[in-house]
Design a protein around this motif. Structure first.
Motif, mmCIF file in Angstrom:
data_model
loop_
_atom_site.group_PDB
_atom_site.id
_atom_site.type_symbol
_atom_site.label_atom_id
_atom_site.label_comp_id
_atom_site.label_asym_id
_atom_site.label_seq_id
_atom_site.Cartn_x
_atom_site.Cartn_y
_atom_site.Cartn_z
ATOM 1 N N SER A 1 0.554 -1.211 -0.421
ATOM 2 C CA SER A 1 0.187 0.013 0.407
ATOM 3 C C SER A 1 0.598 1.048 -0.311
ATOM 4 C CB SER A 1 -1.217 -0.083 1.559
ATOM 5 O OG SER A 1 -1.382 0.894 1.174
ATOM 6 N N GLY A 2 0.203 1.884 -1.010
ATOM 7 C CA GLY A 2 1.147 3.650 -0.826
ATOM 8 C C GLY A 2 0.322 4.442 0.746
ATOM 9 N N ASP A 3 -0.736 4.074 0.233
ATOM 10 C CA ASP A 3 -1.922 5.141 1.037
ATOM 11 C C ASP A 3 -2.152 4.618 2.728
ATOM 12 O OD1 ASP A 3 -2.718 6.618 -1.404
ATOM 13 O OD2 ASP A 3 -2.855 4.548 -2.266
ATOM 14 N N SER A 4 -2.898 5.350 3.290
ATOM 15 C CA SER A 4 -3.459 5.553 4.395
ATOM 16 C C SER A 4 -4.278 5.007 4.334
ATOM 17 C CB SER A 4 -3.227 6.586 5.772
ATOM 18 O OG SER A 4 -4.348 7.380 4.655
ATOM 19 N N VAL A 5 -4.805 4.320 5.902
ATOM 20 C CA VAL A 5 -5.912 3.552 5.771
ATOM 21 C C VAL A 5 -7.170 4.730 6.272
ATOM 22 C CG1 VAL A 5 -7.121 2.719 7.885
ATOM 23 C CG2 VAL A 5 -4.764 1.740 7.262
ATOM 24 N N GLU A 6 -6.182 5.761 6.728
ATOM 25 C CA GLU A 6 -7.828 6.717 6.915
ATOM 26 C C GLU A 6 -7.933 7.338 5.771
ATOM 27 O OE1 GLU A 6 -5.304 6.312 10.854
ATOM 28 O OE2 GLU A 6 -4.686 7.110 8.419
ATOM 29 N N ALA A 7 -7.155 7.177 4.404
ATOM 30 C CA ALA A 7 -8.058 7.929 3.421
ATOM 31 C C ALA A 7 -8.581 7.209 2.068
ATOM 32 C CB ALA A 7 -6.003 7.863 2.334
ATOM 33 N N ALA A 8 -8.180 5.942 3.232
ATOM 34 C CA ALA A 8 -9.813 4.798 2.183
ATOM 35 C C ALA A 8 -10.624 3.972 2.704
ATOM 36 C CB ALA A 8 -9.345 3.501 1.893
ATOM 37 N N GLN A 9 -11.326 5.289 4.388
ATOM 38 C CA GLN A 9 -11.986 4.777 5.119
ATOM 39 C C GLN A 9 -13.582 5.705 4.056
ATOM 40 O OE1 GLN A 9 -10.340 5.719 9.573
ATOM 41 N NE2 GLN A 9 -12.298 6.884 8.484
#
Length: 257
Positions: free
Chosen positions: A138-146
């Motif tokens: 992953s290159g993204d944060s969990v928050e960004a995918a919520q």
């Protein structure tokens, strides 16, 4: 049922989990499922699926090392799971890296998995949004995918789990976070794939949202415990399997918020 109840049920029932996973993950996924208290089966031949999937408590599908014959097995197994009301978990590993993989992921998604588990980049891409994933990383944060997770959950009627340093789980109405684990966990190949396999065992033992939370919490609790003894990734893997077995139902609630 609470996550704690579902761990108790899993160990009492020892459900059979049909794991169509990738070559890299087979050994560790089987050991993880066994250590937690369920029974794994790595059956992927198209000729066996029609007889085997219907007798299982749950199905898990991981597209890590995808091929045409395996995709045929995945499609048949997911269709049978729907017909027989068997819960199934979908892990769309790196589904954005090729057109073949994208189509496969969308076709499987259309068969309506019970649970979708992925990292933030995979969940973003599955919802049609841009992400910064690099292969299976992953290159993204969990928050960004919520938000993407909520979109997928609402559209497909699935529980969606976004895994990372703090996991996020939603069914489109409810949501929760699961914390803990260790920075060493991403250093063990296919540990995330193994979590998908374990989710199958939990989904065979209780309601999907609570089962997903329980599987995530089990991993976090065991990861934290293993890190206290490990000297690096190699010894962590050994201690992690032990910690999965040692984790008790009452431990799970400590990491769920």
């Amino acid at each position: 049922m609470t996550p704690q109840d579902i761990l108790t049920a899993l160990r009492d029932q020892n459900p059979l989990v049909h794991c169509i996973t990738n070559y890299v993950a087979m050994n560790i996924a089987a050991n993880v499922v066994l250590a937690a208290g369920a029974s794994p089966a790595m059956v992927h031949a198209p000729e066996e699926i029609p007889e085997f999937t219907p007798i299982c408590g749950a199905l898990t599908i991981n597209i890590g090392t995808l091929s045409s014959s395996w995709l045929a097995s995945m499609t048949t197994a997911a269709t049978l799971a729907g017909t027989h009301d068997i819960p199934w978990v979908f892990d769309p590993v790196a589904h954005f890296v090729s057109e073949y993989r994208k189509r496969a992921a969308q076709d499987l998604l259309a068969l309506r998995p019970t649970v979708i588990r992925g990292n933030a980049s995979e969940i973003l891409a599955l919802a049609g949004e841009a992400g910064a994933g690099k292969g299976a990383d992953s290159g993204d944060s969990v928050e960004a995918a919520q938000s993407a997770a909520n979109t997928l959950a609402s559209k497909w009627g699935a529980v969606v789990a976004v895994t990372g340093p703090v996991d996020y789980v939603t069914d489109g109405t409810r949501d929760a976070h699961v914390s803990g684990g260790s920075p060493l966990m991403p250093k063990i190949t296919a540990l995330g794939c193994s979590q998908t396999a374990l989710m199958g065992g939990y989904c065979a033992s209780g309601p999907a949202f609570e089962a997903t939370l329980a599987a995530l919490a089990h991993f976090k609790v065991a990861g934290t415990a293993a890190a206290k003894q490990a000297k690096g990734p190699g010894s962590f893997q050994m201690h992690f399997l032990d910690a999965l077995t040692a984790t008790q139902p009452q431990d799970l609630g400590q990491v769920i918020a």
